[in-house]
Scaffold this active site. Structure first.
Site, short mmCIF file in Angstrom:
data_model
loop_
_atom_site.label_atom_id
_atom_site.label_comp_id
_atom_site.label_asym_id
_atom_site.label_seq_id
_atom_site.Cartn_x
_atom_site.Cartn_y
_atom_site.Cartn_z
CE LYS A 93 -6.83 -9.95 -1.89
NZ LYS A 93 -6.50 -9.62 -3.07
CG ASP A 141 -7.35 -14.03 -1.86
OD1 ASP A 141 -6.24 -14.18 -2.21
OD2 ASP A 141 -8.11 -13.36 -2.86
#
Length: 306
Positions: free
Chosen positions: A8, A144
């Site tokens: 990401k 996350d």
């Protein structure tokens, strides 16, 4: 059972006040990109973890634990506990996502392990664990992890784990410059707090950037580049001053936008097109400001069985 899972990049990372539980309130706009790890789970007598670099990936894996400290192993244990089974699996992790690079590689591996072990151990006809259950377990492992399951583009609030998909049009082209060694996420947050205290700043309540959301919704590359923002960047640059040169080189080479990815030390550069990305990657590589330079596209799907 093999699961592919993306890295990401934080398009926005706004860090609010420190909470009583030691975390910060965040607003984070995540985008998953086509730089992926693969986690394979196979039946075994006991839980074990092996790690290797993906072919042609210049990833240093020496610091990746292969014991109970590995986030993928912890994910497997939680799945086994929920299902009431023994954690009998060998997890084989093939890495292309930088280690401790601010791109959530460990969280991605945990998300992949959740999906792989659930498919390996759960009843496929009548599964006990739903996607929502995996998201809930993922949030226990780290802020996350849920996004690595979801993928695409999303806004995260709280610690970043409460997610809302974000409307995104088109494909964005990224160039990532990795650095030798990692940066500790807790150390970067602590430095951010220290900097604010030294300046007498009170952390503002984080809010989603409307300019960023508009750029995503309309596929406006230049608007997105202008709206990229990371509250942790000043702290990361103080802890790793060499990143200033990396960012400057990317900007001087024509990047539409540039920022430290998450807690660093990987730097992310937004390119205008695929061709521009190739030119930008070559320019960064030629200057020697990065350990390695990789290109990727976003948004990209979350953890997927392959």
């Amino acid at each position: 059972m093999t699961v592919r899972v993306p890295a990401k990049v934080n398009l926005q990372l706004s860090v609010g006040p420190l909470r009583d539980d030691g975390y910060h309130d965040l607003v984070s706009v995540f985008q998953a990109v086509s730089l992926v790890d693969e986690v394979t789970a196979v039946p075994a007598e006991r839980l074990e973890v092996t790690v290797e670099a993906a072919p042609h990936a210049r990833v240093a894996i020496d610091g990746v634990p292969v014991d109970g400290d590995n986030l993928a192993a912890r994910a497997a244990l939680l799945v086994a506990e929920r299902l009431g089974v023994e954690p009998q699996a060998a997890l084989r992790i093939r890495k292309a996502i930088p280690v401790a690079g601010g791109m959530a590689g460990g969280s991605a591996d945990a998300a992949a392990a959740l999906v792989a072990c659930a498919r390996l151990w759960d009843d496929r006809e009548d599964p006990l664990l739903t996607r929502d259950d995996l998201l809930e377990i993922g949030a226990l492992l780290g802020s996350d992890v849920p996004f690595a399951l979801l993928g695409g583009t999303a806004v995260g609030v709280g610690r970043g784990e409460r997610l809302t998909p974000a409307l995104t049009r088109g494909t964005f082209h990224w160039v990532f410059a990795t650095a030798d060694g990692g940066l500790s996420t807790p150390a970067v947050y602590a430095e951010c707090d220290r900097l604010r205290a030294a300046r007498g700043e009170r952390a503002p309540w984080p809010e989603v950037s409307q300019a960023l959301m508009t750029a995503l919704a309309t596929g406006d590359v230049k608007g997105l580049g202008a709206a990229l923002d990371n509250d942790l960047q000043p702290a990361a640059l103080l802890l790793r001053p060499a990143l200033r040169r990396t960012l400057a080189t990317g900007r001087d080479s024509g990047a539409i936008g540039a920022l430290v990815s998450g807690s660093g030390p990987t730097c992310a550069f937004l390119a205008e097109s695929e061709e521009h990305g190739a030119e930008l990657a070559e320019a960064l590589d030629d200057t020697g400001v990065a350990r390695s330079v990789v290109r990727a596209q976003g948004p990209f799907p979350g953890a997927t069985i392959i």
